[in-house]
Design a protein around this motif. Sequence first.
Motif, PDB file in Angstrom:
ATOM      1  N   SER A 161       6.775  -5.466 -11.586  1.00 56.59           N
ATOM      2  CA  SER A 161       7.923  -5.995 -12.331  1.00 56.59           C
ATOM      3  C   SER A 161       7.849  -7.511 -12.286  1.00 56.59           C
ATOM      4  O   SER A 161       7.176  -8.089 -11.423  1.00 56.59           O
ATOM      5  N   TRP A 162       8.568  -8.152 -13.197  1.00 56.64           N
ATOM      6  CA  TRP A 162       8.548  -9.610 -13.203  1.00 56.64           C
ATOM      7  C   TRP A 162       9.271 -10.177 -11.980  1.00 56.64           C
ATOM      8  O   TRP A 162       8.913 -11.236 -11.476  1.00 56.64           O
ATOM      9  N   GLU A 163      10.283  -9.439 -11.511  1.00 53.35           N
ATOM     10  CA  GLU A 163      10.943  -9.850 -10.269  1.00 53.35           C
ATOM     11  C   GLU A 163       9.955  -9.789  -9.110  1.00 53.35           C
ATOM     12  O   GLU A 163       9.954 -10.635  -8.223  1.00 53.35           O
ATOM     13  N   GLY A 164       9.121  -8.750  -9.136  1.00 57.03           N
ATOM     14  CA  GLY A 164       8.096  -8.609  -8.109  1.00 57.03           C
ATOM     15  C   GLY A 164       7.081  -9.727  -8.164  1.00 57.03           C
ATOM     16  O   GLY A 164       6.630 -10.230  -7.131  1.00 57.03           O
ATOM     17  N   VAL A 165       6.692 -10.124  -9.378  1.00 60.22           N
ATOM     18  CA  VAL A 165       5.740 -11.227  -9.549  1.00 60.22           C
ATOM     19  C   VAL A 165       6.329 -12.514  -8.975  1.00 60.22           C
ATOM     20  O   VAL A 165       5.653 -13.273  -8.260  1.00 60.22           O
ATOM     21  N   LYS A 166       7.598 -12.728  -9.273  1.00 57.68           N
ATOM     22  CA  LYS A 166       8.275 -13.921  -8.742  1.00 57.68           C
ATOM     23  C   LYS A 166       8.291 -13.879  -7.213  1.00 57.68           C
ATOM     24  O   LYS A 166       8.031 -14.887  -6.545  1.00 57.68           O
ATOM     25  N   TYR A 167       8.580 -12.708  -6.666  1.00 56.24           N
ATOM     26  CA  TYR A 167       8.586 -12.534  -5.211  1.00 56.24           C
ATOM     27  C   TYR A 167       7.201 -12.824  -4.629  1.00 56.24           C
ATOM     28  O   TYR A 167       7.069 -13.492  -3.600  1.00 56.24           O
ATOM     29  N   ALA A 168       6.167 -12.318  -5.287  1.00 54.21           N
ATOM     30  CA  ALA A 168       4.800 -12.478  -4.790  1.00 54.21           C
ATOM     31  C   ALA A 168       4.423 -13.949  -4.637  1.00 54.21           C
ATOM     32  O   ALA A 168       3.753 -14.330  -3.674  1.00 54.21           O
ATOM     33  N   PHE A 169       4.855 -14.775  -5.580  1.00 53.26           N
ATOM     34  CA  PHE A 169       4.444 -16.183  -5.570  1.00 53.26           C
ATOM     35  C   PHE A 169       5.391 -17.086  -4.784  1.00 53.26           C
ATOM     36  O   PHE A 169       5.028 -18.219  -4.466  1.00 53.26           O
ATOM     37  N   THR A 170       6.577 -16.604  -4.479  1.00 55.70           N
ATOM     38  CA  THR A 170       7.550 -17.469  -3.794  1.00 55.70           C
ATOM     39  C   THR A 170       7.856 -17.026  -2.368  1.00 55.70           C
ATOM     40  O   THR A 170       8.484 -17.760  -1.622  1.00 55.70           O
ATOM     41  N   SER A 171       7.390 -15.824  -1.989  1.00 55.65           N
ATOM     42  CA  SER A 171       7.766 -15.296  -0.682  1.00 55.65           C
ATOM     43  C   SER A 171       6.737 -15.655   0.381  1.00 55.65           C
ATOM     44  O   SER A 171       5.530 -15.619   0.139  1.00 55.65           O
ATOM     45  N   GLY A 172       7.246 -15.985   1.564  1.00 51.34           N
ATOM     46  CA  GLY A 172       6.389 -16.164   2.733  1.00 51.34           C
ATOM     47  C   GLY A 172       6.584 -15.020   3.699  1.00 51.34           C
ATOM     48  O   GLY A 172       6.345 -15.139   4.901  1.00 51.34           O
ATOM     49  N   TYR A 173       7.053 -13.881   3.162  1.00 52.52           N
ATOM     50  CA  TYR A 173       7.328 -12.700   3.982  1.00 52.52           C
ATOM     51  C   TYR A 173       6.059 -12.263   4.712  1.00 52.52           C
ATOM     52  O   TYR A 173       4.965 -12.405   4.180  1.00 52.52           O
ATOM     53  N   THR A 174       6.221 -11.734   5.917  1.00 49.20           N
ATOM     54  CA  THR A 174       5.129 -11.337   6.824  1.00 49.20           C
ATOM     55  C   THR A 174       4.324 -12.548   7.293  1.00 49.20           C
ATOM     56  O   THR A 174       3.192 -12.396   7.739  1.00 49.20           O
ATOM     57  N   ALA A 175       4.904 -13.740   7.183  1.00 50.83           N
ATOM     58  CA  ALA A 175       4.273 -14.972   7.680  1.00 50.83           C
ATOM     59  C   ALA A 175       2.981 -15.298   6.943  1.00 50.83           C
ATOM     60  O   ALA A 175       2.098 -15.958   7.480  1.00 50.83           O
ATOM     61  N   ASN A 176       2.864 -14.844   5.697  1.00 52.61           N
ATOM     62  CA  ASN A 176       1.668 -15.124   4.903  1.00 52.61           C
ATOM     63  C   ASN A 176       2.070 -15.440   3.459  1.00 52.61           C
ATOM     64  O   ASN A 176       3.014 -14.842   2.934  1.00 52.61           O
ATOM     65  N   TRP A 177       1.326 -16.349   2.879  1.00 53.44           N
ATOM     66  CA  TRP A 177       1.483 -16.573   1.448  1.00 53.44           C
ATOM     67  C   TRP A 177       0.228 -16.012   0.795  1.00 53.44           C
ATOM     68  O   TRP A 177      -0.832 -16.631   0.794  1.00 53.44           O
ATOM     69  N   HIS A 178       0.331 -14.797   0.265  1.00 55.60           N
ATOM     70  CA  HIS A 178      -0.823 -14.149  -0.364  1.00 55.60           C
ATOM     71  C   HIS A 178      -0.349 -13.355  -1.597  1.00 55.60           C
ATOM     72  O   HIS A 178      -0.296 -12.126  -1.573  1.00 55.60           O
ATOM     73  N   PRO A 179      -0.010 -14.075  -2.660  1.00 56.82           N
ATOM     74  CA  PRO A 179       0.544 -13.419  -3.848  1.00 56.82           C
ATOM     75  C   PRO A 179      -0.376 -12.366  -4.456  1.00 56.82           C
ATOM     76  O   PRO A 179       0.094 -11.356  -4.981  1.00 56.82           O
ATOM     77  N   LEU A 180      -1.688 -12.595  -4.402  1.00 59.32           N
ATOM     78  CA  LEU A 180      -2.604 -11.628  -5.011  1.00 59.32           C
ATOM     79  C   LEU A 180      -2.566 -10.291  -4.265  1.00 59.32           C
ATOM     80  O   LEU A 180      -2.662  -9.224  -4.881  1.00 59.32           O
TER      81      LEU A 180
END
Length: 721
Positions: free
Chosen positions: A52-71
Amino acid sequence: MSQKNKYFERISLLLLVVVTVAVYYQVHDFEFITRDDYAYVYGNKNIVDGFSWEGVKYAFTSGYTANWHPLTWLSLMLDCEFENKAMVCHVTNVIYHLLNTLLLYVLFRRMTGYIPVSLFIAGVFALHPMHVESVAWVSERKDVLSTFFWLLTMHAYLSYVAKPHWGRYALMTLLLCLGLMAKSMLVTLPFVLLLMDVWPLRRFGKWQDDSIGSLKKTTPIKSQPFLSCCVEKIPLFIVVFIFSVIAFVTQQTTGTVKSLSVLGFDQRLKNVIECYYIYLEKLFWPHDMAAYYPFRPFESPVRPFEMPDLLYIWILFVGLFFITVALLFLMKRFPALIIGWLWFLGTFVPVIGFVHLSTQRYADRYTYVPSIGLSFAVAWIFIYLCKKWPKLKLPSFLGGVIVLALYAQLCYQQVGTWRNERTLYQHAASVTEYNDLAHDHLGAFASQDGDFAKAVYHWELAVEYNNTKKEVMKKLGYVLVKQKQSAKALDYFKRYLDFNSEDVAVLDQVAKLYFDQQDYLKAAKYFQASLKLKPDNGRNFSNLGACYYSLKRYQEAQAAYQKALEMNPSLVEAHDNYIRLLLETKQIDKAMKQYELALLHHPNNQKFLIDYSSELINRKEYARAIQKLKTVIKLRPQNADVHNALAVAYVNTNQTQLAEQYFKSSLAIKPNADVYCNYAMYLVQLSRITDAITQYKKALVIAPKHSRAKQELRHLKSLDK
């Protein structure tokens, strides 16, 4: 390439793929693992609901799990578009692992032209048991995905080196960025490319093994100074620097980086050097592999005997240094050895423990890329030996096949341990020592099964191995309460409160345990601590009142009960205990008013109705008592005591017919010696002596030693004579 070599290559690759699929096929029905899989997939609404587009936004803006790995997020998100999410996620990991294996083979095939050795390197990568964690654990999608782009970046680099062009450089940079967006492990890749420049690409320097280097043979590669090769990679270094900063900031903001005050520099240094030896041992001799290796600063698994820490660290460091220096001296003749060794040492740097992120000491998954360097270094030892002694070719080839067969068998077994959490942590507990995490999970499984004794066994081990596991202490406390082991439960609850003194539920539980042990002073102390944190808890004011009442501190108890009823006027136990206090302290009028208040909130409460009626009878307020008792009769028509109380009330109001009716109904419901005596006394008042004698005799049938019945019966018999 000859036709024979082509057939050998194709059949070998097909066999490698088939064996790898056979080893990993079992993952198709594996379950998710709570550790990380919950956060990465099935407990993460942004992912589990699919793309979802909300998910895409989350992927690129979230540092959840102490990692930034949108892909990585996007990849998992796409998997969750399918119904059987666990199966798809596991199978996708295996597909990436297969692709990585093939890319690795082609990479070394392109660089060196050695088909058997390239197959061996790819085979070790595909079947090494230490790589199971990266493939069988869904959360390690970042591992297999980032390695996929790592290898694609290296292929793009080979194309660029063969024919330099800005477009090829841009493609290589893009692939590097994509890999870093899957996992920041790729920060060492530009350094690895420099190593490839040394060997096998040989972009500078002269080497005695000129025959090695398929790419150089088929494509003229322009030689250039080392500094020029470094400058060429500046854009790549800038990219990895930016991603390194992003990764570090993300980990800092999520609080996963352990400070030096928690884990000192000397402990980190010792662990870093030790881990290199541990990884070397396990890569050559894979054994006792687990999902979690606990970090114990005082334990040194590779130390043969006791010695000062500083001396021990220096000995280990000198060992690594000596190997490195020795290989550097052999660099001109045997460059593959130092390049493979530096690949192994260097690619471990992001995960070796200089920046410590968790409680684990090391992890199998960290070997996924570094092991490649070690594999080709070992492979080229045999290349050099076979060049010197050609008769070793066949034994070397057969030895390689045997090694891969053994790895395949071990790998298959290790994959099976990841079937579900039970199998995973049972295996971890069996092959490691002091594994608090494994015993924590095994305790949880035992508790779910209702086997609380086994749960206590595992949780006590978890706390013994790690005395900071506060949540396990809490769980232990509750299970021990169920097992009626109050003393041990109190010990664990209090240890838990040393870490979290503001847990109201645990404070309440400790207070209740002390109350049950009749240690009312300590119980009051913990109820007070709970009320400081949650002052609107009327039930705890009632409990505090009970403590003061038991300590005979009646004034404080009365104040506590009043406070409880101010907050919660319908609190049954507060009403009951308060009334008991008022009666004991002879505040009868207040007690009667409190009965009325209690019945206002609980008009059908049988205990209140019966007790209130008894007090009304004592006060000779028979009419009101009869009214309350009739209400109870409607609620519980088979309550013999209430029938008896009604009979007594009717006796005192001279309603003889009703009195006799309720005496009889009480005795019909439940024959009782005291009720027979009451009935007999009433009959005496009516001058029905014979009937009274009969009732006393019935009382003695039920209770032959009933003194009152015996005495009254003798008296009536004497009168009857």
